[in-house]
Design a protein around this motif. Structure first.
Motif, PDB file in Angstrom:
ATOM      1  N   CYS A 233       4.743  12.380  -8.785  1.00 31.29           N
ATOM      2  CA  CYS A 233       4.265  11.236  -8.061  1.00 31.29           C
ATOM      3  C   CYS A 233       4.177  11.106  -6.362  1.00 31.29           C
ATOM      4  O   CYS A 233       3.847  10.437  -5.840  1.00 31.29           O
ATOM      5  N   ASN A 234       4.878  12.384  -5.955  1.00 33.92           N
ATOM      6  CA  ASN A 234       4.739  12.871  -4.582  1.00 33.92           C
ATOM      7  C   ASN A 234       3.191  12.794  -4.312  1.00 33.92           C
ATOM      8  O   ASN A 234       2.580  13.010  -3.191  1.00 33.92           O
ATOM      9  N   ARG A 235       2.160  13.287  -5.154  1.00 32.86           N
ATOM     10  CA  ARG A 235       0.766  13.559  -5.093  1.00 32.86           C
ATOM     11  C   ARG A 235       0.123  12.267  -5.192  1.00 32.86           C
ATOM     12  O   ARG A 235       0.523  11.385  -5.863  1.00 32.86           O
ATOM     13  N   LEU A 236      -0.994  12.369  -4.532  1.00 33.67           N
ATOM     14  CA  LEU A 236      -2.049  11.052  -4.526  1.00 33.67           C
ATOM     15  C   LEU A 236      -2.543  11.056  -5.887  1.00 33.67           C
ATOM     16  O   LEU A 236      -2.994  11.919  -6.749  1.00 33.67           O
ATOM     17  N   HIS A 237      -2.301   9.738  -6.666  1.00 32.84           N
ATOM     18  CA  HIS A 237      -2.576   9.701  -7.813  1.00 32.84           C
ATOM     19  C   HIS A 237      -2.911   7.963  -8.367  1.00 32.84           C
ATOM     20  O   HIS A 237      -2.854   7.162  -7.165  1.00 32.84           O
ATOM     21  N   GLY A 238      -3.842   7.725  -9.353  1.00 29.42           N
ATOM     22  CA  GLY A 238      -4.242   6.164  -9.068  1.00 29.42           C
ATOM     23  C   GLY A 238      -3.480   5.667 -10.574  1.00 29.42           C
ATOM     24  O   GLY A 238      -2.956   6.378 -11.702  1.00 29.42           O
TER      25      GLY A 238
ATOM     26  N   LYS B 193       3.038   3.476   5.692  1.00 31.75           N
ATOM     27  CA  LYS B 193       2.298   3.708   6.886  1.00 31.75           C
ATOM     28  C   LYS B 193       2.665   4.868   7.699  1.00 31.75           C
ATOM     29  O   LYS B 193       1.913   5.482   8.785  1.00 31.75           O
ATOM     30  N   ASN B 194       3.777   5.507   7.444  1.00 33.96           N
ATOM     31  CA  ASN B 194       4.361   6.824   8.259  1.00 33.96           C
ATOM     32  C   ASN B 194       3.639   8.239   7.373  1.00 33.96           C
ATOM     33  O   ASN B 194       4.017   9.317   7.691  1.00 33.96           O
ATOM     34  N   ASP B 195       2.881   7.767   6.222  1.00 36.23           N
ATOM     35  CA  ASP B 195       2.599   9.174   5.527  1.00 36.23           C
ATOM     36  C   ASP B 195       1.356   9.839   6.338  1.00 36.23           C
ATOM     37  O   ASP B 195       0.313   9.073   6.573  1.00 36.23           O
TER      38      ASP B 195
ATOM     39  N   HIS C  67      -2.127   5.507  -5.043  1.00 36.33           N
ATOM     40  CA  HIS C  67      -1.020   5.699  -4.129  1.00 36.33           C
ATOM     41  C   HIS C  67      -0.238   6.730  -4.173  1.00 36.33           C
ATOM     42  O   HIS C  67      -0.561   8.031  -5.074  1.00 36.33           O
ATOM     43  N   ARG C  68       0.714   7.068  -3.217  1.00 35.74           N
ATOM     44  CA  ARG C  68       1.579   8.350  -3.285  1.00 35.74           C
ATOM     45  C   ARG C  68       2.920   7.951  -2.538  1.00 35.74           C
ATOM     46  O   ARG C  68       3.172   7.147  -1.998  1.00 35.74           O
ATOM     47  N   LEU C  69       3.912   8.437  -3.432  1.00 32.75           N
ATOM     48  CA  LEU C  69       5.315   8.043  -3.109  1.00 32.75           C
ATOM     49  C   LEU C  69       5.795   9.375  -2.173  1.00 32.75           C
ATOM     50  O   LEU C  69       6.135  10.617  -2.866  1.00 32.75           O
ATOM     51  N   MET C  70       5.641   9.557  -0.698  1.00 29.30           N
ATOM     52  CA  MET C  70       5.849  10.342  -0.023  1.00 29.30           C
ATOM     53  C   MET C  70       7.268  10.798  -0.097  1.00 29.30           C
ATOM     54  O   MET C  70       7.503  12.120   0.130  1.00 29.30           O
TER      55      MET C  70
ATOM     56  N   ARG D 156      -9.624   8.435   8.277  1.00 27.16           N
ATOM     57  CA  ARG D 156     -10.967   8.409   8.995  1.00 27.16           C
ATOM     58  C   ARG D 156     -12.290   8.272   8.002  1.00 27.16           C
ATOM     59  O   ARG D 156     -13.169   8.431   8.595  1.00 27.16           O
ATOM     60  N   TYR D 157     -11.817   8.157   7.089  1.00 25.85           N
ATOM     61  CA  TYR D 157     -13.145   8.231   6.096  1.00 25.85           C
ATOM     62  C   TYR D 157     -13.333   6.913   5.151  1.00 25.85           C
ATOM     63  O   TYR D 157     -14.317   6.512   4.702  1.00 25.85           O
ATOM     64  N   GLN D 158     -12.144   6.320   5.018  1.00 24.30           N
ATOM     65  CA  GLN D 158     -12.162   4.845   4.476  1.00 24.30           C
ATOM     66  C   GLN D 158     -10.706   4.248   4.798  1.00 24.30           C
ATOM     67  O   GLN D 158     -10.095   4.584   5.242  1.00 24.30           O
ATOM     68  N   ASP D 159     -10.892   2.773   4.706  1.00 26.15           N
ATOM     69  CA  ASP D 159      -9.720   1.869   4.822  1.00 26.15           C
ATOM     70  C   ASP D 159      -8.650   2.505   3.853  1.00 26.15           C
ATOM     71  O   ASP D 159      -8.697   2.879   2.520  1.00 26.15           O
ATOM     72  N   VAL D 160      -7.349   2.218   4.402  1.00 25.17           N
ATOM     73  CA  VAL D 160      -6.066   2.620   3.592  1.00 25.17           C
ATOM     74  C   VAL D 160      -5.192   1.341   3.818  1.00 25.17           C
ATOM     75  O   VAL D 160      -5.243   0.859   5.003  1.00 25.17           O
ATOM     76  N   VAL D 161      -4.744   0.814   2.891  1.00 24.89           N
ATOM     77  CA  VAL D 161      -3.785  -0.124   2.832  1.00 24.89           C
ATOM     78  C   VAL D 161      -2.366   0.619   3.198  1.00 24.89           C
ATOM     79  O   VAL D 161      -2.013   1.372   2.311  1.00 24.89           O
ATOM     80  N   LYS D 162      -1.861   0.108   4.255  1.00 21.97           N
ATOM     81  CA  LYS D 162      -0.421   0.743   4.762  1.00 21.97           C
ATOM     82  C   LYS D 162       0.545  -0.261   4.476  1.00 21.97           C
ATOM     83  O   LYS D 162       0.495  -1.279   4.729  1.00 21.97           O
ATOM     84  N   THR D 163       1.630   0.534   3.992  1.00 20.69           N
ATOM     85  CA  THR D 163       2.773  -0.550   3.478  1.00 20.69           C
ATOM     86  C   THR D 163       3.922  -0.015   4.500  1.00 20.69           C
ATOM     87  O   THR D 163       4.367   1.278   4.609  1.00 20.69           O
TER      88      THR D 163
END
Length: 134
Positions: A24-29, A70-72, A15-18, A80-87
């Motif tokens: 945590c603003n960066r994509l990480h797992g 969902k606004n990120d 996830h990423r906290l936009m 475009r490359y894989q599914d994304v769960v949008k919140t």
């Protein structure tokens, strides 16, 4: 008689906290730990309140997924490359605890299960969690 159950599920997801100012603003797992409590009355010959697999399968929808606001702008790019769960909002442990509780409750309601999800705890590390409680 009221019965209470508990189920624990582990998933891997990024996830990423936009809107966060920090790393945590960066994509990480994370290895996320999800704990679910429910209560109600058992029905039928099985005497099962909720099949633990229903909880596990609902939580596992997030396993090995990218979870983004969902606004990120990353959501569209990665999408475009894989599914994304949008919140609706940044996918914090707070948001996910409430969302997972609602999804599990909806699955119970749709299946005619007379149970209430009373608590959902989402750990994003071994030292921090968010706790949603009815």
């Amino acid at each position: 008689m009221t019965i209470r159950i508990y189920k624990e599920v582990y998933i891997e997801a990024s996830h990423r906290l936009m809107h966060y100012k920090g790393k945590c603003n960066r994509l990480h797992g994370h290895q996320w730990r999800v704990e679910v409590w429910a209560e109600g009355e058992t029905a039928g010959d099985s005497m099962i309140l909720i099949d633990y697999n229903l909880i596990k399968e609902t939580v596992n929808r997030y396993d090995h997924e990218v979870i983004l606001n969902k606004n990120d702008p990353m959501a569209e790019c990665i999408g475009r490359y894989q599914d994304v769960v949008k919140t609706d909002g940044d996918p914090t442990s707070e948001l996910l605890s409430e969302r997972l509780a609602a999804e599990i409750q909806a699955e119970c309601d749709n299946a005619g299960i007379r149970a209430t999800v009373t608590r959902c705890r989402v750990w994003e590390s071994t030292s921090c969690y968010a706790d949603w409680e009815r």
